[in-house]
Design a protein around this motif. Structure first.
Motif, PDB file in Angstrom:
ATOM      1  N   GLU A   1       0.877  -1.343   0.128  1.00  0.00           N
ATOM      2  CA  GLU A   1       0.069   0.137  -0.083  1.00  0.00           C
ATOM      3  C   GLU A   1       0.976   1.295  -0.145  1.00  0.00           C
ATOM      4  N   GLU A   2       2.068   1.132   0.654  1.00  0.00           N
ATOM      5  CA  GLU A   2       2.970   2.400   0.569  1.00  0.00           C
ATOM      6  C   GLU A   2       3.734   2.774  -0.608  1.00  0.00           C
ATOM      7  N   LEU A   3       3.826   1.514  -1.436  1.00  0.00           N
ATOM      8  CA  LEU A   3       4.492   1.934  -2.732  1.00  0.00           C
ATOM      9  C   LEU A   3       4.014   2.345  -3.611  1.00  0.00           C
ATOM     10  N   SER A   4       4.425   3.135  -4.778  1.00  0.00           N
ATOM     11  CA  SER A   4       3.856   3.596  -6.022  1.00  0.00           C
ATOM     12  C   SER A   4       3.155   2.586  -6.952  1.00  0.00           C
ATOM     13  N   GLU A   5       2.490   2.911  -7.751  1.00  0.00           N
ATOM     14  CA  GLU A   5       1.731   1.800  -8.497  1.00  0.00           C
ATOM     15  C   GLU A   5       2.769   0.989  -9.292  1.00  0.00           C
TER      16      GLU A   5
ATOM     17  N   LEU B   1       7.169  -5.213  -8.055  1.00  0.00           N
ATOM     18  CA  LEU B   1       7.495  -6.144  -6.818  1.00  0.00           C
ATOM     19  C   LEU B   1       6.632  -7.549  -7.090  1.00  0.00           C
ATOM     20  N   ILE B   2       5.441  -7.293  -7.577  1.00  0.00           N
ATOM     21  CA  ILE B   2       4.590  -8.505  -7.806  1.00  0.00           C
ATOM     22  C   ILE B   2       5.005  -9.148  -8.818  1.00  0.00           C
ATOM     23  N   ALA B   3       5.508  -8.529  -9.899  1.00  0.00           N
ATOM     24  CA  ALA B   3       6.135  -9.382 -11.096  1.00  0.00           C
ATOM     25  C   ALA B   3       7.370 -10.187 -10.669  1.00  0.00           C
ATOM     26  N   SER B   4       8.362  -9.311  -9.793  1.00  0.00           N
ATOM     27  CA  SER B   4       9.265  -9.988  -9.210  1.00  0.00           C
ATOM     28  C   SER B   4       8.789 -11.245  -8.430  1.00  0.00           C
TER      29      SER B   4
END
Length: 141
Positions: free
Chosen positions: A105-109, A115-118
């Motif tokens: 939630e704290e990260l930019s889109e 991060l999710i792709a990683s």
């Protein structure tokens, strides 16, 4: 699709001709072309499979998986389910267990997507490595 058609497709992917493959494997000229009508011998089939790093079942058209450790549809579904659990901060049996879902939630889109792709790539890679390393020999092609 015949064994020859599959070999021809693999040759095209490697950007070599069938004749060049025959030369590299020390096969007689046009021996692979005979696979259009005749069943290949097991020794030649194994040599071609080893050359392209594919299973003999793949060459014979029995499966779409090139290697025994390639991921299946079920594996892909499992990865997506695991990824959802990680994103939602649920209890998971992996290295991501210590992850706090609030961090996303704290990260930019853009950072969130990266991060999710990683994570997805990490899950996919670890699953493939585990299949390659821990599949018993009797189940390998």
């Amino acid at each position: 699709m015949s064994a020859f058609d599959i070999v021809k497709k693999l040759c095209e992917e490697q950007k070599i001709s069938v004749v060049e493959l025959e030369e590299r494997l020390s096969f007689s000229r046009n021996s692979l072309y005979s696979w259009k009508k005749n069943k290949p011998s097991s020794d030649k089939l194994e040599k071609v499979a080893d050359y392209f790093d594919v299973s003999t079942d793949y060459l014979l058209g029995r499966t779409d998986k090139k290697r025994y450790y390639d991921l299946t549809e079920k594996d892909e579904k499992d990865i997506q389910n695991e990824l959802k659990k990680i994103i939602n901060g649920e209890e998971v049996d992996s290295a991501f267990a210590a992850f706090d879902g609030k961090v996303l939630e704290e990260l930019s889109e853009e950072d969130r997507e990266l991060l999710i792709a990683s994570w997805e790539n990490t899950l996919r890679l670890t699953k493939r490595i585990a299949k390659e390393k821990f599949t018993p020999k009797k189940y390998r092609d």
